[in-house]
Scaffold this motif. Sequence first.
Motif, PDB file in Angstrom:
ATOM      1  N   ASP A 102       0.880  -1.231   0.078  1.00 50.33           N
ATOM      2  CA  ASP A 102      -0.042   0.022  -0.004  1.00 50.33           C
ATOM      3  C   ASP A 102       0.872   1.270   0.239  1.00 50.33           C
ATOM      4  O   ASP A 102       1.438   1.411   1.071  1.00 50.33           O
ATOM      5  CB  ASP A 102      -0.979  -0.036   1.142  1.00 50.33           C
ATOM      6  CG  ASP A 102      -2.047   1.173   1.338  1.00 50.33           C
ATOM      7  OD1 ASP A 102      -1.786   1.753   0.102  1.00 50.33           O
ATOM      8  OD2 ASP A 102      -2.597   1.479   2.386  1.00 50.33           O
ATOM      9  N   LEU A 103       1.072   1.917  -1.282  1.00 53.26           N
ATOM     10  CA  LEU A 103       2.140   2.890  -1.286  1.00 53.26           C
ATOM     11  C   LEU A 103       1.210   4.172  -0.709  1.00 53.26           C
ATOM     12  O   LEU A 103       2.045   5.265  -0.434  1.00 53.26           O
ATOM     13  CB  LEU A 103       2.247   3.220  -2.771  1.00 53.26           C
ATOM     14  CG  LEU A 103       2.904   1.925  -3.465  1.00 53.26           C
ATOM     15  CD1 LEU A 103       3.474   2.219  -4.803  1.00 53.26           C
ATOM     16  CD2 LEU A 103       4.381   1.622  -2.778  1.00 53.26           C
ATOM     17  N   SER A 104       0.085   4.301  -0.728  1.00 50.81           N
ATOM     18  CA  SER A 104      -0.381   5.508   0.062  1.00 50.81           C
ATOM     19  C   SER A 104      -0.121   5.458   1.564  1.00 50.81           C
ATOM     20  O   SER A 104      -0.627   6.772   1.995  1.00 50.81           O
ATOM     21  CB  SER A 104      -1.992   5.411  -0.183  1.00 50.81           C
ATOM     22  OG  SER A 104      -2.682   4.202   0.719  1.00 50.81           O
ATOM     23  N   ASN A 105       0.252   4.288   2.352  1.00 54.40           N
ATOM     24  CA  ASN A 105       0.644   4.414   3.632  1.00 54.40           C
ATOM     25  C   ASN A 105       1.807   3.828   3.972  1.00 54.40           C
ATOM     26  O   ASN A 105       1.665   2.470   4.502  1.00 54.40           O
ATOM     27  CB  ASN A 105      -0.609   4.237   4.567  1.00 54.40           C
ATOM     28  CG  ASN A 105      -0.488   4.498   6.046  1.00 54.40           C
ATOM     29  OD1 ASN A 105       0.691   5.179   6.112  1.00 54.40           O
ATOM     30  ND2 ASN A 105      -1.363   4.395   6.801  1.00 54.40           N
ATOM     31  N   PRO A 106       3.187   3.997   3.505  1.00 55.51           N
ATOM     32  CA  PRO A 106       4.021   3.310   3.341  1.00 55.51           C
ATOM     33  C   PRO A 106       4.672   2.718   4.742  1.00 55.51           C
ATOM     34  O   PRO A 106       4.964   1.760   4.769  1.00 55.51           O
ATOM     35  CB  PRO A 106       5.116   4.149   2.623  1.00 55.51           C
ATOM     36  CG  PRO A 106       4.616   5.553   2.936  1.00 55.51           C
ATOM     37  CD  PRO A 106       3.135   5.481   2.958  1.00 55.51           C
ATOM     38  N   SER A 109       2.626  -0.563   5.757  1.00 55.91           N
ATOM     39  CA  SER A 109       2.499  -1.430   4.667  1.00 55.91           C
ATOM     40  C   SER A 109       3.730  -2.268   4.792  1.00 55.91           C
ATOM     41  O   SER A 109       4.949  -1.923   4.784  1.00 55.91           O
ATOM     42  CB  SER A 109       2.537  -0.876   3.479  1.00 55.91           C
ATOM     43  OG  SER A 109       2.140  -1.666   2.346  1.00 55.91           O
TER      44      SER A 109
END
Length: 331
Positions: A102-106, A109
């Motif tokens: 999940d690159l929106s919340n590194p 993740s």
Amino acid sequence: MPDRGANVSTRSTLVPDPIANGTARVTDWVEDLSETQFAYLVLAPVLVVFSLVALWPVLYSIETSFYADSFSQFRGEFVGLTNYVELVTGQRDALLLRPFLDLSNPFQSIIPTTLIYTVVSVVLVTTLGFVQALILDKTFRGRSVVRTAVLLPWAVPVVIQGMIFYLLFIPEAGLGTQLFNGLGLIGTRPLNDSGATLGVVTLSAVWKRSAFVALIVLAGLQSIDERLYDVAKVAGASRWERFRLITLPQVMPVLLIAMLLTSIGSMRVYGQIDAISNCSTMPSITCAVVGTFNGSLYGTASALAIITAVLIGLVSMVYLIKYNDSTAGGI
């Protein structure tokens, strides 16, 4: 009257000894081998044992990753690449402690956190270890004591390392918590925050592994021929030019090996996380492997383990290519 014993003795010396002939042939064959072929011959028993002990579990894990999870038996039905596809697409996130990719919340993740930790820790560990090695290579009073003090963290077990940094950053009362909170970098409960925990674990890795890098680089520095520096001084080279043209190229092969080992250890990080905080606060690939394996999700755990091995293999290939270039003078 003829001596029969003498005839028998003479006849036995004329009959070829098959054992002696075989030994001679093997000796001649070994002597005809090149150095590389002889090295492989000597390593053959080790490679056989390695194949039985290490290679077979890897192959079995690959096979298991193609089967579905099952709570009633070791593995369920054959599903092919489904485990890999569902991991990458996020369909298995409910089974994991945190999202897989999940690159929106590194910082929450698994893959981004592992990669961020690996890159930052390798850069900091390599830089600090290199600087320590340069200092320890100099001649000064009390050098042996300083060397011992610098290398001591490397000998500290992971559990003790984790306890040290846990006590430094316990909520509100930890010395590290008070110091960094006063600077406005972390909150009062850093081990409950994913980003802050990532920073603490990275700091603990730098403290421990920089000593290992310093030890390897120091060995490389001491193998450099001092006459190279003497010639450079006569030629009028500055200190920076001597470092750039002599020290760095000469030490680059061992530096790359140290970086490779640090990268592999960083991508497999688990002990520091578990000792300092927990895997739910700072997720990593190895945390996910351990969590799914303990939950009897053997197909998912095997797929995660193979993904980890592939990532480590790709990183290792990059380092090996650079290592070959550095040894060939292509830096």
